[in-house]
Design a protein around this motif. Structure first.
Motif, PDB file in Angstrom:
ATOM      1  N   THR A  92       0.809  -1.215   0.000  1.00  0.00           N
ATOM      2  CA  THR A  92       0.000   0.000   0.000  1.00  0.00           C
ATOM      3  C   THR A  92       0.846   1.271   0.000  1.00  0.00           C
ATOM      4  OG1 THR A  92      -0.196  -0.177   2.402  1.00  0.00           O
ATOM      5  CG2 THR A  92      -1.974  -1.096   1.080  1.00  0.00           C
ATOM      6  N   ARG A  93       2.009   1.239   0.625  1.00  0.00           N
ATOM      7  CA  ARG A  93       2.844   2.446   0.646  1.00  0.00           C
ATOM      8  C   ARG A  93       3.367   2.763  -0.754  1.00  0.00           C
ATOM      9  NH1 ARG A  93       6.946   1.900   4.991  1.00  0.00           N
ATOM     10  NH2 ARG A  93       5.096   2.144   6.253  1.00  0.00           N
ATOM     11  N   ARG A  94       3.832   1.743  -1.454  1.00  0.00           N
ATOM     12  CA  ARG A  94       4.292   1.950  -2.831  1.00  0.00           C
ATOM     13  C   ARG A  94       3.134   2.322  -3.736  1.00  0.00           C
ATOM     14  NH1 ARG A  94       7.778  -3.107  -1.959  1.00  0.00           N
ATOM     15  NH2 ARG A  94       9.744  -2.183  -1.301  1.00  0.00           N
ATOM     16  N   ALA A  95       1.977   1.735  -3.483  1.00  0.00           N
ATOM     17  CA  ALA A  95       0.791   2.066  -4.278  1.00  0.00           C
ATOM     18  C   ALA A  95       0.410   3.530  -4.098  1.00  0.00           C
ATOM     19  CB  ALA A  95      -0.376   1.165  -3.893  1.00  0.00           C
ATOM     20  N   LEU A  96       0.519   4.032  -2.885  1.00  0.00           N
ATOM     21  CA  LEU A  96       0.205   5.440  -2.646  1.00  0.00           C
ATOM     22  C   LEU A  96       1.130   6.342  -3.441  1.00  0.00           C
ATOM     23  CD1 LEU A  96      -1.231   7.725  -1.094  1.00  0.00           C
ATOM     24  CD2 LEU A  96       0.515   7.462   0.661  1.00  0.00           C
ATOM     25  N   TRP A  97       2.416   6.033  -3.434  1.00  0.00           N
ATOM     26  CA  TRP A  97       3.361   6.859  -4.177  1.00  0.00           C
ATOM     27  C   TRP A  97       3.121   6.775  -5.677  1.00  0.00           C
ATOM     28  CZ3 TRP A  97       5.589  10.729  -2.132  1.00  0.00           C
ATOM     29  CH2 TRP A  97       5.915  10.713  -0.785  1.00  0.00           C
ATOM     30  N   LEU A  98       2.747   5.603  -6.161  1.00  0.00           N
ATOM     31  CA  LEU A  98       2.439   5.487  -7.587  1.00  0.00           C
ATOM     32  C   LEU A  98       1.162   6.241  -7.942  1.00  0.00           C
ATOM     33  CD1 LEU A  98       3.328   1.834  -8.601  1.00  0.00           C
ATOM     34  CD2 LEU A  98       4.417   3.944  -9.336  1.00  0.00           C
ATOM     35  N   LEU A  99       0.190   6.248  -7.048  1.00  0.00           N
ATOM     36  CA  LEU A  99      -1.027   7.024  -7.303  1.00  0.00           C
ATOM     37  C   LEU A  99      -0.717   8.513  -7.395  1.00  0.00           C
ATOM     38  CD1 LEU A  99      -3.606   5.237  -4.984  1.00  0.00           C
ATOM     39  CD2 LEU A  99      -3.551   5.226  -7.473  1.00  0.00           C
ATOM     40  N   VAL A 100       0.121   8.975  -6.507  1.00  0.00           N
ATOM     41  CA  VAL A 100       0.521  10.391  -6.543  1.00  0.00           C
ATOM     42  C   VAL A 100       1.258  10.696  -7.849  1.00  0.00           C
ATOM     43  CG1 VAL A 100       2.023  12.103  -5.461  1.00  0.00           C
ATOM     44  CG2 VAL A 100       0.545  10.673  -4.051  1.00  0.00           C
ATOM     45  N   ALA A 101       2.164   9.815  -8.241  1.00  0.00           N
ATOM     46  CA  ALA A 101       2.916  10.026  -9.485  1.00  0.00           C
ATOM     47  C   ALA A 101       1.983   9.990 -10.697  1.00  0.00           C
ATOM     48  CB  ALA A 101       4.000   8.958  -9.626  1.00  0.00           C
ATOM     49  N   GLY A 102       1.030   9.071 -10.707  1.00  0.00           N
ATOM     50  CA  GLY A 102       0.101   8.987 -11.832  1.00  0.00           C
ATOM     51  C   GLY A 102      -0.761  10.224 -11.968  1.00  0.00           C
ATOM     52  N   VAL A 103      -1.246  10.731 -10.849  1.00  0.00           N
ATOM     53  CA  VAL A 103      -2.055  11.958 -10.892  1.00  0.00           C
ATOM     54  C   VAL A 103      -1.200  13.140 -11.319  1.00  0.00           C
ATOM     55  CG1 VAL A 103      -3.368  13.564  -9.442  1.00  0.00           C
ATOM     56  CG2 VAL A 103      -3.769  11.121  -9.258  1.00  0.00           C
ATOM     57  N   MET A 104       0.059  13.168 -10.906  1.00  0.00           N
ATOM     58  CA  MET A 104       0.944  14.254 -11.330  1.00  0.00           C
ATOM     59  C   MET A 104       1.192  14.205 -12.829  1.00  0.00           C
ATOM     60  SD  MET A 104       3.643  14.444  -8.171  1.00  0.00           S
ATOM     61  CE  MET A 104       4.721  15.562  -9.013  1.00  0.00           C
ATOM     62  N   VAL A 105       1.337  13.012 -13.399  1.00  0.00           N
ATOM     63  CA  VAL A 105       1.520  12.881 -14.847  1.00  0.00           C
ATOM     64  C   VAL A 105       0.270  13.374 -15.570  1.00  0.00           C
ATOM     65  CG1 VAL A 105       1.776  11.198 -16.711  1.00  0.00           C
ATOM     66  CG2 VAL A 105       3.241  11.071 -14.701  1.00  0.00           C
ATOM     67  N   MET A 106      -0.903  13.010 -15.041  1.00  0.00           N
ATOM     68  CA  MET A 106      -2.138  13.485 -15.663  1.00  0.00           C
ATOM     69  C   MET A 106      -2.280  15.000 -15.560  1.00  0.00           C
ATOM     70  SD  MET A 106      -5.056  10.734 -14.711  1.00  0.00           S
ATOM     71  CE  MET A 106      -4.480   9.297 -13.850  1.00  0.00           C
ATOM     72  N   ALA A 107      -1.893  15.561 -14.438  1.00  0.00           N
ATOM     73  CA  ALA A 107      -1.953  17.018 -14.275  1.00  0.00           C
ATOM     74  C   ALA A 107      -0.967  17.703 -15.221  1.00  0.00           C
ATOM     75  CB  ALA A 107      -1.664  17.394 -12.822  1.00  0.00           C
ATOM     76  N   LEU A 108       0.181  17.096 -15.423  1.00  0.00           N
ATOM     77  CA  LEU A 108       1.153  17.650 -16.357  1.00  0.00           C
ATOM     78  C   LEU A 108       0.585  17.637 -17.765  1.00  0.00           C
ATOM     79  CD1 LEU A 108       4.061  18.716 -16.686  1.00  0.00           C
ATOM     80  CD2 LEU A 108       4.738  16.369 -17.168  1.00  0.00           C
TER      81      LEU A 108
END
Length: 113
Positions: A92-108
């Motif tokens: 879950t900790r790695r999943a949280l970081w990947l979720l943050v990264a994925g949303v950042m890519v979408m925002a970019l």
């Protein structure tokens, strides 16, 4: 410290010791339930963000947007899909970081629009 020297602090110490004893005797079933809840939350959030990213990518494909925009949404959705898999397996900790990264890519990608 502005306390008087004859003040009594024994009840405070007794309360903190009782709280420490209570923390040490927690039920292991509560830990399992918390872990299960974290897995479901990570997997559910990842799935929702994956679907949102794919829907946004499809909507951007139908409009006259630069090719980088739908690619960024699709890439962010792929990262969120990976987070869904990790979250369902208990990472879950790695999943949280990947979720943050994925949303950042979408925002970019949204910034290029």
């Amino acid at each position: 410290m502005s306390g008087r020297p004859d003040s009594d602090t024994d009840p405070e110490i007794a309360d903190s010791e009782a709280a420490a004893d209570q923390d040490a005797t927690e039920d292991p079933a509560d830990d399992e339930e918390g872990a299960r809840r974290a897995r479901w939350t990570a997997a559910g959030t990842g799935a929702a963000l994956t679907l949102a990213g794919l829907a946004a990518a499809l909507l951007r494909l139908t409009r006259s947007a630069p090719a980088l925009v739908p690619a960024a949404y699709a890439g962010g959705a792929a990262v969120c899909a990976a987070a869904t898999v990790l979250g369902s397996r208990g990472r879950t900790r790695r999943a949280l970081w990947l979720l943050v990264a994925g949303v950042m890519v979408m925002a970019l990608g949204d910034q290029f629009d």
